[in-house]
Design an enzyme around this catalytic site. Structure first.
Site, mmCIF file in Angstrom:
data_model
loop_
_atom_site.group_PDB
_atom_site.id
_atom_site.type_symbol
_atom_site.label_atom_id
_atom_site.label_comp_id
_atom_site.label_asym_id
_atom_site.label_seq_id
_atom_site.Cartn_x
_atom_site.Cartn_y
_atom_site.Cartn_z
ATOM 1 N N ASP A 1 -104.323 23.657 -44.711
ATOM 2 C CA ASP A 1 -102.912 23.652 -45.058
ATOM 3 C C ASP A 1 -102.403 22.220 -44.938
ATOM 4 O OD1 ASP A 1 -100.263 24.638 -45.517
ATOM 5 O OD2 ASP A 1 -99.873 24.549 -43.385
ATOM 6 N N SER A 2 -101.222 21.986 -45.478
ATOM 7 C CA SER A 2 -100.650 20.637 -45.402
ATOM 8 C C SER A 2 -100.217 20.305 -43.975
ATOM 9 C CB SER A 2 -99.438 20.543 -46.315
ATOM 10 O OG SER A 2 -98.486 21.506 -45.922
ATOM 11 N N TYR B 1 -96.812 19.093 -48.570
ATOM 12 C CA TYR B 1 -97.413 19.067 -49.904
ATOM 13 C C TYR B 1 -96.378 19.460 -50.970
ATOM 14 C CZ TYR B 1 -102.364 18.676 -48.436
ATOM 15 O OH TYR B 1 -103.565 18.250 -47.950
ATOM 16 N N GLY B 2 -95.339 20.158 -50.524
ATOM 17 C CA GLY B 2 -94.360 20.712 -51.472
ATOM 18 C C GLY B 2 -93.718 19.689 -52.385
ATOM 19 N N CYS C 1 -101.986 27.463 -48.114
ATOM 20 C CA CYS C 1 -100.795 26.701 -48.441
ATOM 21 C C CYS C 1 -100.455 27.055 -49.876
ATOM 22 C CB CYS C 1 -101.126 25.209 -48.326
ATOM 23 S SG CYS C 1 -99.922 24.105 -49.064
ATOM 24 N N ASN C 2 -99.225 27.474 -50.118
ATOM 25 C CA ASN C 2 -98.844 27.872 -51.471
ATOM 26 C C ASN C 2 -98.893 26.706 -52.451
ATOM 27 O OD1 ASN C 2 -97.597 30.823 -51.813
ATOM 28 N ND2 ASN C 2 -97.347 30.130 -49.712
ATOM 29 N N GLU D 1 -90.503 23.282 -38.976
ATOM 30 C CA GLU D 1 -91.389 22.314 -38.312
ATOM 31 C C GLU D 1 -90.649 21.608 -37.178
ATOM 32 O OE1 GLU D 1 -94.580 20.494 -39.253
ATOM 33 O OE2 GLU D 1 -95.172 21.899 -40.813
ATOM 34 N N CYS E 1 -94.198 30.738 -48.580
ATOM 35 C CA CYS E 1 -94.577 29.527 -47.842
ATOM 36 C C CYS E 1 -95.052 29.990 -46.474
ATOM 37 C CB CYS E 1 -93.378 28.587 -47.709
ATOM 38 S SG CYS E 1 -93.664 27.193 -46.609
ATOM 39 N N THR E 2 -96.142 29.398 -45.999
ATOM 40 C CA THR E 2 -96.742 29.899 -44.758
ATOM 41 C C THR E 2 -95.903 29.610 -43.516
ATOM 42 O OG1 THR E 2 -98.118 27.903 -44.758
ATOM 43 C CG2 THR E 2 -99.123 29.927 -45.579
ATOM 44 N N HIS E 3 -94.840 28.805 -43.654
ATOM 45 C CA HIS E 3 -93.937 28.591 -42.514
ATOM 46 C C HIS E 3 -93.000 29.780 -42.309
ATOM 47 C CE1 HIS E 3 -95.133 24.442 -43.125
ATOM 48 N NE2 HIS E 3 -94.507 24.076 -42.028
#
Length: 271
Positions: A14-15, A46-47, A77-78, A158, A190-192
């Protein structure tokens, strides 16, 4: 040879540390699998990176995961799934199976919500790539997908802003956008976002299904391993967590995302 493959690790990248929500979900459904996680914290998010940059990062990370003999590489990561999945699959070839976080969600939507209106929130890269819309349209199930980019959310999470008044007002501002009117389910693209799932559910007061992608992806990986006879029946060693740029705050956040203490190893990929 096939027999031994089951005991090789699963690689996840993932980023940053958002993908740890996926790692956590994987450990819950696959307690016998050893994970090797790589967070490219030097380049997050990365977005807002170009497709070419994300592809370059992804290939480099796959080199590391292949060195560790991963049997499966999951792009957790999407943005990277949208930008680099096809390329990575080609690059890795027969050395490992490559999975992404988008296809399992699209397939779940198809099974669960034919003919319905579904919302999607994610980074600009994920939403603007239109990858979800193309894949959902390709199902031919008359699903109306409404997407809305929510670029502040990942950075906010984050930084530790969730379950508080700041995140509350940002979330409400995004979700009340006309783009997301009249939806029956919302994809957390989004994985967050699993970390704010509760707040999003509260906003919708149970009237919209809030879909935690990490759970859906973990189930998909489990099914995939079983179908391909790659599932391990015993844990062979510790999970490994690498980051490309080390800061204290990642170690702090890692605990929040992963719900347990993790030792992060600094692996500078770019030197």
């Amino acid at each position: 040879m096939e027999k031994d493959k089951r005991y090789l690790p699963i690689g996840i990248f993932d980023s940053g540390i958002g993908g740890l929500t996926v790692a956590q979900a994987l450990i819950n459904v696959l307690p016998n699998e050893k994970l090797i996680y790589f967070g490219d914290t030097a380049h997050l998010p990365y977005g807002d990176k170009s497709t070419a940059a994300i592809q370059a990062y992804s290939v480099k990370i796959c080199d590391l995961l292949l060195k560790q003999q991963c049997k499966v590489i999951l792009i957790a990561c999407n943005s990277a799934s949208a930008a680099a999945y096809e390329l990575v699959k080609e690059y890795v070839g027969s050395k490992a199976k490559v999975l992404n976080v988008i296809d399992p969600i699209v397939s779940y939507i198809g099974k669960t919500y034919p003919g319905k209106t579904i919302g999607l929130i994610g980074t600009k890269q994920t939403v603007n790539s239109n990858v979800y819309r193309k894949k959902v349209d390709a199902l031919g199930l008359d699903i109306d997908l409404k997407s809305h980019a929510t670029p502040l959310l990942a950075a906010m999470i984050e930084e530790g802003f969730f379950n508080d008044t700041i995140s509350e007002s940002v979330i409400h501002t995004y979700l009340s956008d006309p783009d997301l009117a009249n939806i029956e389910a919302l994809i957390l693209g989004c994985t967050h976002y699993p970390l704010i799932k509760q707040q999003i559910e509260n906003y919708y007061k149970e009237e919209v299904d809030v879909l935690d992608a990490s759970q859906i992806v973990a189930q998909h990986v489990k099914t995939y391993l079983e179908q391909h006879n790659l599932a391990s029946d015993k844990l062979t060693g510790d999970h490994h967590f690498y980051v490309s740029d080390f800061t204290r705050s990642f170690e702090e956040s890692t605990r929040i995302f992963f719900k347990r203490q993790v030792h992060l190893e600094h692996y500078p990929l770019w030197e």
